[in-house]
Design an enzyme around this catalytic site. Structure first.
Site, mmCIF file in Angstrom:
data_model
loop_
_atom_site.group_PDB
_atom_site.id
_atom_site.type_symbol
_atom_site.label_atom_id
_atom_site.label_comp_id
_atom_site.label_asym_id
_atom_site.label_seq_id
_atom_site.Cartn_x
_atom_site.Cartn_y
_atom_site.Cartn_z
ATOM 1 N N TYR A 196 -7.941 1.954 -2.232
ATOM 2 C CA TYR A 196 -6.559 1.573 -2.590
ATOM 3 C C TYR A 196 -6.433 1.347 -4.088
ATOM 4 C CZ TYR A 196 -2.683 -1.666 -3.504
ATOM 5 O OH TYR A 196 -1.590 -2.296 -4.043
ATOM 6 N N THR A 230 -0.676 -3.022 -9.275
ATOM 7 C CA THR A 230 -1.407 -4.185 -8.777
ATOM 8 C C THR A 230 -2.494 -4.622 -9.761
ATOM 9 O OG1 THR A 230 -3.029 -4.794 -7.095
ATOM 10 C CG2 THR A 230 -2.780 -2.478 -7.478
ATOM 11 N N ASP A 231 -2.891 -5.889 -9.663
ATOM 12 C CA ASP A 231 -4.007 -6.378 -10.489
ATOM 13 C C ASP A 231 -5.348 -5.836 -9.986
ATOM 14 O OD1 ASP A 231 -4.204 -7.863 -8.128
ATOM 15 O OD2 ASP A 231 -4.276 -9.815 -9.114
ATOM 16 N N GLU A 232 -5.350 -5.224 -8.781
ATOM 17 C CA GLU A 232 -6.623 -4.766 -8.206
ATOM 18 C C GLU A 232 -7.227 -3.624 -9.015
ATOM 19 O OE1 GLU A 232 -6.718 -4.683 -3.923
ATOM 20 O OE2 GLU A 232 -5.045 -6.090 -3.809
ATOM 21 N N ALA A 238 4.230 3.306 -1.684
ATOM 22 C CA ALA A 238 2.766 3.421 -1.717
ATOM 23 C C ALA A 238 2.192 3.104 -0.345
ATOM 24 C CB ALA A 238 2.176 2.437 -2.735
ATOM 25 N N PHE A 244 8.125 1.508 -5.857
ATOM 26 C CA PHE A 244 7.288 0.661 -4.997
ATOM 27 C C PHE A 244 6.525 1.495 -3.972
ATOM 28 C CE2 PHE A 244 10.879 -2.180 -6.058
ATOM 29 C CZ PHE A 244 10.239 -3.363 -6.372
ATOM 30 N N LYS A 261 -4.236 3.390 -6.933
ATOM 31 C CA LYS A 261 -3.207 2.768 -7.791
ATOM 32 C C LYS A 261 -3.585 2.946 -9.268
ATOM 33 C CE LYS A 261 0.028 0.774 -6.821
ATOM 34 N NZ LYS A 261 1.433 1.179 -6.519
ATOM 35 N N ARG A 267 -15.429 -7.694 4.218
ATOM 36 C CA ARG A 267 -14.896 -6.375 3.849
ATOM 37 C C ARG A 267 -15.888 -5.713 2.879
ATOM 38 N NH1 ARG A 267 -9.308 -6.949 0.664
ATOM 39 N NH2 ARG A 267 -8.310 -6.724 2.680
HETATM 40 P P1 NAD Z 1 4.415 -2.048 1.792
HETATM 41 O O1 NAD Z 1 3.264 -1.311 2.392
HETATM 42 O O2 NAD Z 1 4.992 -3.215 2.497
HETATM 43 O O3 NAD Z 1 5.618 -1.037 1.527
HETATM 44 C C1 NAD Z 1 5.435 0.275 1.061
HETATM 45 C C2 NAD Z 1 6.712 1.046 1.367
HETATM 46 O O4 NAD Z 1 6.557 2.379 0.837
HETATM 47 C C3 NAD Z 1 7.002 1.189 2.866
HETATM 48 O O5 NAD Z 1 8.366 0.916 3.106
HETATM 49 C C4 NAD Z 1 6.693 2.658 3.146
HETATM 50 O O6 NAD Z 1 7.477 3.193 4.202
HETATM 51 C C5 NAD Z 1 7.032 3.293 1.812
HETATM 52 N N1 NAD Z 1 6.371 4.582 1.592
HETATM 53 C C6 NAD Z 1 5.076 4.912 1.860
HETATM 54 N N2 NAD Z 1 4.859 6.190 1.521
HETATM 55 C C7 NAD Z 1 6.022 6.670 1.013
HETATM 56 C C8 NAD Z 1 6.424 7.930 0.468
HETATM 57 N N3 NAD Z 1 5.576 8.961 0.381
HETATM 58 N N4 NAD Z 1 7.693 8.053 0.036
HETATM 59 C C9 NAD Z 1 8.572 7.036 0.124
HETATM 60 N N5 NAD Z 1 8.252 5.826 0.649
HETATM 61 C C10 NAD Z 1 6.992 5.654 1.067
HETATM 62 O O7 NAD Z 1 3.922 -2.429 0.331
HETATM 63 P P2 NAD Z 1 4.328 -3.671 -0.585
HETATM 64 O O8 NAD Z 1 3.396 -4.768 -0.330
HETATM 65 O O9 NAD Z 1 5.789 -3.876 -0.500
HETATM 66 O O10 NAD Z 1 3.964 -3.068 -2.009
HETATM 67 C C11 NAD Z 1 4.928 -2.324 -2.767
HETATM 68 C C12 NAD Z 1 4.283 -1.873 -4.058
HETATM 69 O O11 NAD Z 1 3.836 -3.017 -4.794
HETATM 70 C C13 NAD Z 1 3.045 -0.997 -3.850
HETATM 71 O O12 NAD Z 1 3.064 0.018 -4.822
HETATM 72 C C14 NAD Z 1 1.881 -1.934 -4.085
HETATM 73 O O13 NAD Z 1 0.770 -1.236 -4.595
HETATM 74 C C15 NAD Z 1 2.465 -2.880 -5.110
HETATM 75 N N6 NAD Z 1 1.900 -4.240 -5.103
HETATM 76 C C16 NAD Z 1 1.816 -4.966 -3.932
HETATM 77 C C17 NAD Z 1 1.317 -6.272 -3.956
HETATM 78 C C18 NAD Z 1 1.256 -7.114 -2.703
HETATM 79 O O14 NAD Z 1 0.698 -8.217 -2.746
HETATM 80 N N7 NAD Z 1 1.808 -6.691 -1.580
HETATM 81 C C19 NAD Z 1 0.904 -6.832 -5.174
HETATM 82 C C20 NAD Z 1 1.005 -6.064 -6.347
HETATM 83 C C21 NAD Z 1 1.516 -4.778 -6.288
HETATM 84 P P1 TYD Z 2 -4.967 -8.942 1.780
HETATM 85 O O1 TYD Z 2 -3.770 -9.709 2.213
HETATM 86 O O2 TYD Z 2 -5.391 -7.761 2.583
HETATM 87 O O3 TYD Z 2 -4.727 -8.565 0.248
HETATM 88 P P2 TYD Z 2 -5.761 -7.917 -0.845
HETATM 89 O O4 TYD Z 2 -6.918 -7.337 -0.146
HETATM 90 O O5 TYD Z 2 -4.897 -6.880 -1.463
HETATM 91 O O6 TYD Z 2 -6.107 -9.049 -1.765
HETATM 92 O O7 TYD Z 2 -6.190 -9.955 1.714
HETATM 93 C C1 TYD Z 2 -6.147 -11.131 0.934
HETATM 94 C C2 TYD Z 2 -7.514 -11.774 1.007
HETATM 95 O O8 TYD Z 2 -7.726 -12.221 2.351
HETATM 96 C C3 TYD Z 2 -8.654 -10.825 0.699
HETATM 97 O O9 TYD Z 2 -9.677 -11.528 -0.003
HETATM 98 C C4 TYD Z 2 -9.168 -10.401 2.063
HETATM 99 C C5 TYD Z 2 -8.896 -11.615 2.915
HETATM 100 N N1 TYD Z 2 -8.615 -11.355 4.345
HETATM 101 C C6 TYD Z 2 -9.347 -12.042 5.330
HETATM 102 O O10 TYD Z 2 -10.231 -12.890 5.024
HETATM 103 N N2 TYD Z 2 -9.063 -11.779 6.636
HETATM 104 C C7 TYD Z 2 -8.129 -10.855 7.004
HETATM 105 O O11 TYD Z 2 -7.945 -10.641 8.240
HETATM 106 C C8 TYD Z 2 -7.378 -10.181 5.994
HETATM 107 C C9 TYD Z 2 -6.321 -9.171 6.359
HETATM 108 C C10 TYD Z 2 -7.661 -10.462 4.665
#
Ligand code: NAD
Ligand code: TYD
Length: 352
Positions: free
Chosen positions: A159, A133-135, A82, A80, A163, A291
């Site tokens: 980002y 991620t789907d991004e 990242a 995870f 990924k 953005r």
């Molecule tokens: P997050 O930013 O909340 O957590 C990331 C974690 O990684 C943190 O605890 C951070 O301290 C740790 N980290 C950063 N750099 C590191 C390193 N060099 N070594 C070890 N640990 C490190 O992110 P998240 O939202 O929990 O996402 C986790 C993973 O899931 C990511 O790879 C992200 O791309 C993927 N993902 C996230 C989402 C989402 O909606 N949040 C959706 C799809 C995929």
């Molecule tokens: P975000 O939670 O940053 O996830 P991602 O960019 O990975 O999809 O944002 C979700 C959506 O919300 C995205 O379309 C950007 C928008 N957004 C806002 O409109 N205002 C904000 O302050 C933030 C953080 C995101």
């Protein structure tokens, strides 16, 4: 048997570790660098639990990773770790490539060396699950079919590009070195312990603090929201039955515009913690500059995971969002702790 979870103190990683240990007794080693996004408080309920071992360190430290893999007899890695926030990647891309690309490369190297030293049975059973991620697929038009695993990669933000690069590296380690890798590409998650820089927790936090609720552009961008517990159950299923070399898209079939999501949060807060002046939290909604490179729509086609591994999400968006709002209302101390000086600096830079 033990699994190594990297980034396990972040949002999804900590939910995964907690769910894993609630579901079975197989020990977990959590490796996390504890950046601004990592919080040990997320794992506080595991204090004193002998099944969990936390190590602070980076996935880029191949020597440390090698030591943990050998020392703990790890049978699977779930990656995870990242840098995960699109807006931060726009204002400073370099850390995204250092962690997501070079970090993943060093992690893969450590894993490759470890697996080469395993006996045949253990090598056959070993898995490297890369959480993505789907991004990476870029953006969809309004009527375009959702992302399938066969869609080409077209990342639009730094980002997403980082990924995508890491996914390609993981694929190359499968093809070149025969490492048993699996990649999952998931849609937007929400739920407990999400850092309040992402849309849903940011809106809850700002609403309660009587701040503007910033909507980028027209707010009609679409995301396909998945409750974090469902992401975790999908990952457990993929680890159990996923085929090495395959990728699986994970999604909740839950497409919402950002403005719909924000209005739904306001309605929940109006009911659960009404403003003293009787007005709706929706009065705080403010449209701000969009953005750059903002992807218009994400949507996941989850049929491969459903058809081949029988996984389906359990949580509906309405109940998941209500649970999430309840969690943030009950955990204001956690939010206060993570919205530190560094957080305030970010908000000031990003939103002026
Ligand atoms: P997050 O930013 O909340 O957590 C990331 C974690 O990684 C943190 O605890 C951070 O301290 C740790 N980290 C950063 N750099 C590191 C390193 N060099 N070594 C070890 N640990 C490190 O992110 P998240 O939202 O929990 O996402 C986790 C993973 O899931 C990511 O790879 C992200 O791309 C993927 N993902 C996230 C989402 C989402 O909606 N949040 C959706 C799809 C995929
Ligand atoms: P975000 O939670 O940053 O996830 P991602 O960019 O990975 O999809 O944002 C979700 C959506 O919300 C995205 O379309 C950007 C928008 N957004 C806002 O409109 N205002 C904000 O302050 C933030 C953080 C995101």
């Amino acid at each position: 048997m033990t699994i190594l979870v990297t980034g396990g103190a972040g949002f999804i990683g900590s939910n995964f570790v907690l769910d894993w240990l609630a579901a079975n007794d197989e020990p977990v080693v959590t490796l996390d660098a504890l950046t601004y996004a990592g919080n040990l408080a997320n794992l506080a309920s595991l204090n004193g639990d002998s099944r969990h071992h936390f190590v602070r360190g980076s996935i880029g430290d191949a020597a440390l990773v090698g030591q943990l893999l050998r020392g703990q007899g790890v049978r699977a890695v779930v990656n995870f770790a990242a840098e995960s926030h699109v807006d931060r990647s726009i204002s400073g891309p370099a850390p995204f490539f250092e962690t997501n690309v070079m970090g993943t490369l060093h992690l893969l190297e450590a894993v490759r060396a470890y697996v080469a030293g395993l006996d045949e049975t253990k090598r056959q059973g070993f898995r490297f699950l890369h959480v993505s991620t789907d991004e990476v697929y870029g953006t969809l038009e309004r009527d375009e079919a959702p992302f399938a695993e066969t869609n080409p990669y077209k990342p639009n933000s730094p980002y997403a590009a980082s990924k995508a690069s890491s996914d390609h590296l993981v694929r190359a380690y499968r093809e070149t070195y025969g490492l048993a890798t699996i990649v999952t590409n998931c849609s937007n998650n929400y739920g407990p312990w999400q850092f309040p820089e992402k849309l849903i927790p940011l809106i809850i936090h700002n609403a309660l603090n009587r701040k503007d609720l910033p909507i980028y552009g027209d707010g009609l961008q679409v995301r396909d929201w998945l409750y974090v517990g469902d992401h975790c159950s999908a990952l457990r299923r993929v680890l159990e039955a996923g085929v090495p070399g395959e990728t699986y898209n994970i999604g909740g079939d839950n497409q919402k515009t950002n403005i719909e999501v924000v209005r739904a949060i306001c309605a929940l807060l109006d009911a659960k913690r009404p403003r003293a002046d009787g007005a709706s939290y929706a009065a705080q909604i403010t449209h701000v500059t969009d953005r750059p490179g903002h992807d218009r729509r994400y949507a996941i086609d989850p049929r491969k995971l459903a058809g081949e591994l029988g996984w389906r999400p359990a949580e509906a968006f309405e109940t998941g969002l209500a649970r999430t709002v309840d969690w943030y209302l009950a955990n204001e101390t956690w939010v206060a702790d993570v919205t530190s000086g560094a957080y305030r600096d970010w908000v000031a830079r990003q939103y002026g």
